[in-house]
Design a protein around this motif. Structure first.
Motif, PDB file in Angstrom:
ATOM      1  N   LYS A  67       0.830  -1.212   0.000  1.00 51.69           N
ATOM      2  CA  LYS A  67       0.000   0.000   0.000  1.00 51.69           C
ATOM      3  C   LYS A  67       0.864   1.261   0.000  1.00 51.69           C
ATOM      4  N   SER A  68       1.830   1.307   0.925  1.00 53.70           N
ATOM      5  CA  SER A  68       2.700   2.490   0.994  1.00 53.70           C
ATOM      6  C   SER A  68       3.530   2.611  -0.277  1.00 53.70           C
ATOM      7  N   THR A  69       3.956   1.469  -0.796  1.00 58.38           N
ATOM      8  CA  THR A  69       4.732   1.474  -2.037  1.00 58.38           C
ATOM      9  C   THR A  69       3.914   2.133  -3.147  1.00 58.38           C
ATOM     10  N   MET A 177      -2.688   9.787   1.540  1.00 58.38           N
ATOM     11  CA  MET A 177      -2.643   9.716   2.997  1.00 58.38           C
ATOM     12  C   MET A 177      -2.341   8.304   3.454  1.00 58.38           C
ATOM     13  N   ASP A 178      -1.203   8.147   4.115  1.00 54.01           N
ATOM     14  CA  ASP A 178      -0.750   6.828   4.542  1.00 54.01           C
ATOM     15  C   ASP A 178      -1.004   6.655   6.038  1.00 54.01           C
ATOM     16  N   GLU A 179      -2.103   6.042   6.369  1.00 58.71           N
ATOM     17  CA  GLU A 179      -2.521   5.809   7.758  1.00 58.71           C
ATOM     18  C   GLU A 179      -2.402   7.078   8.604  1.00 58.71           C
ATOM     19  N   PRO A 180      -2.974   8.202   8.140  1.00 58.83           N
ATOM     20  CA  PRO A 180      -2.707   9.469   8.822  1.00 58.83           C
ATOM     21  C   PRO A 180      -3.287   9.551  10.229  1.00 58.83           C
TER      22      PRO A 180
END
Ligand SMILES: Nc1ncnc2c1ncn2[C@@H]1O[C@H](COP(=O)(O)OP(=O)(O)OP(=O)(O)O)[C@@H](O)[C@H]1O
Ligand SMILES: [Mg+2]
Length: 271
Positions: A67-69, A177-180
Motif C-alpha cells: 500500500k505504501s509502495t 494519505m498513509d494511515e494518517p
C-alpha cells in the motif's frame, strides 16, 4: 441523521475497475504500475487504476502488501519498475501531491503557524501573505486560536490537524494519505474523519487513503479497494453508496455494518 441513498439495497462489489475511462474526469491514470525493489522484493504486481476528480478511494490490505509502495509511486517518491502514471490536466506530477504520513512530522521549534508556513516559504510566498494563508488554513482545520502554540503544547490529533493544514496551503489537487489517523484515539479519529471529509467536499481535491481500519475506509470513501498479500494486487473494489454529506451517526446504521462486513470478508480472503 445522514442521508442514505434511497436506492441502497446490497453491497456492490466488483473486480478492480482497471483503466476504464467513462464520462467522468480522470485525475490520475495508472497503467500496469509495478514495483520490484532493488533487493528483488516484488512489492506490487502490475496495477491499473483510474481515479476520477473528487474520488475518495481507500486502499485496505494486509501488512506488507504494498500500500505504501503504491502511494510513494504515485507521489513520485519511488520510480515504478513497470507501467505509467499520468495526471491528466496537471503540468507535472511531482509537487502536486499532498502526502500526509502517520506521524505529523512537525518541526518542534516552530509554532503551529510557522509549521504551516513552511511549504509557502519553500515556494517563495511573501511573508505577510504567508502568515495570512497560514492563519486562515489553521481555522479551516479547526485550530483557530492555536497559531502560536508549539507542537509539544498540542495533542496528537491537533498535531495531525497542523500537518493537514501544512499540506492544504499549497491547494494540492490530490491528497495521498498513509494511515494518517492511526496514532490517535478512536474518538479523535472519528472527529478527524468527519472534518477531513468536510474539507474534501469544500476544497474539491481527490484522495487516495490507506488505513487498516475497515470502518474508517467505509466512512470516508466512495470507493474501497481491497489488496491481497505480497506481491500486492488489487483484488476487489467495493462501492460505497452513501451521500458525501456524512456524519458520525452513519456508523451505527445497519447499512454501514453490512458494507464493513463485506470489506472485512474480502480482507481476510486476501490475507
Ligand atoms: N525500500 C525497500 N526495499 C526493499 N523492500 C521494501 C522496501 N520498502 C518496502 N519493501 C517491501 O515491500 C513490501 C511492501 O511494503 P509496503 O511498505 O508497501 O507495505 P504496506 O502495505 O504499506 O504495509 P503496512 O500495512 O505494514 O504499512 C514489503 O514486503 C516490504 O518489506
Ligand atoms: Mg504502509
Amino acid at each position: 441523521m445522514p442521508e442514505l441513498e434511497s436506492s441502497f439495497s446490497n453491497v456492490v462489489v466488483t473486480e478492480p475497475q482497471g483503466v476504464v475511462l467513462d464520462n467522468k474526469t480522470p485525475a490520475l491514470i495508472c497503467k500496469d504500475v509495478g514495483k520490484v525493489y532493488p533487493n528483488g522484493t516484488k512489492a506490487l504486481e502490475e496495477t491499473d487504476l483510474v481515479l476520477n476528480k473528487g474520488d475518495f478511494l481507500t486502499i485496505v490490505g494486509p501488512s506488507g502488501c504494498g500500500k505504501s509502495t503504491f502511494l510513494r509511486l504515485i507521489a513520485g517518491l519511488l520510480t515504478p519498475t513497470s507501467g505509467t502514471i499520468e495526471t491528466p490536466g496537471l503540468p507535472e506530477t511531482k509537487g502536486n501531491m499532498g502526502f500526509v504520513f502517520q506521524d505529523a512530522h512537525l518541526l518542534p521549534w516552530r509554532t503551529a503557524q510557522r509549521n504551516v508556513e513552511l511549504l509557502l516559504e519553500v515556494v517563495g510566498t511573501p511573508k505577510a501573505e504567508r502568515a495570512q494563508i497560514a492563519v486562515e488554513t489553521l481555522e479551516k482545520v479547526g485550530l483557530k486560536g492555536f497559531e502560536k502554540a508549539y507542537p509539544r503544547e498540542l495533542s496528537g490529533g491537533m498535531r495531525m490537524r497542523v500537518s493537514l493544514a501544512r499540506t492544504l496551503v499549497l491547494r494540492p489537487p490530490f491528497f495521498l494519505m498513509d494511515e494518517p489517523f492511526a496514532a490517535v484515539d478512536e474518538m479523535t479519529r472519528h472527529t478527524l474523519n468527519e472534518d477531513f471529509l468536510r474539507l474534501q467536499n469544500s476544497e474539491g481535491f481527490s484522495t487516495i487513503f490507506v488505513t487498516h481500519s475497515v470502518s474508517e475506509a467505509v466512512f470516508l470513501s466512495n470507493r474501497v479497494v481491497v489488496m491481497t498479500c505480497r506481491p500486492g494486487r488489487f483484488m476487489k473494489e467495493v462501492s460505497i453508496p452513501f451521500s458525501r454529506n456524512r456524519s458520525n451517526e452513519l456508523r451505527s446504521t445497519p447499512e454501514f455494518a453490512e458494507i464493513c462486513g463485506a470489506v472485512s470478508k474480502y480482507l481476510w480472503e486476501g490475507a
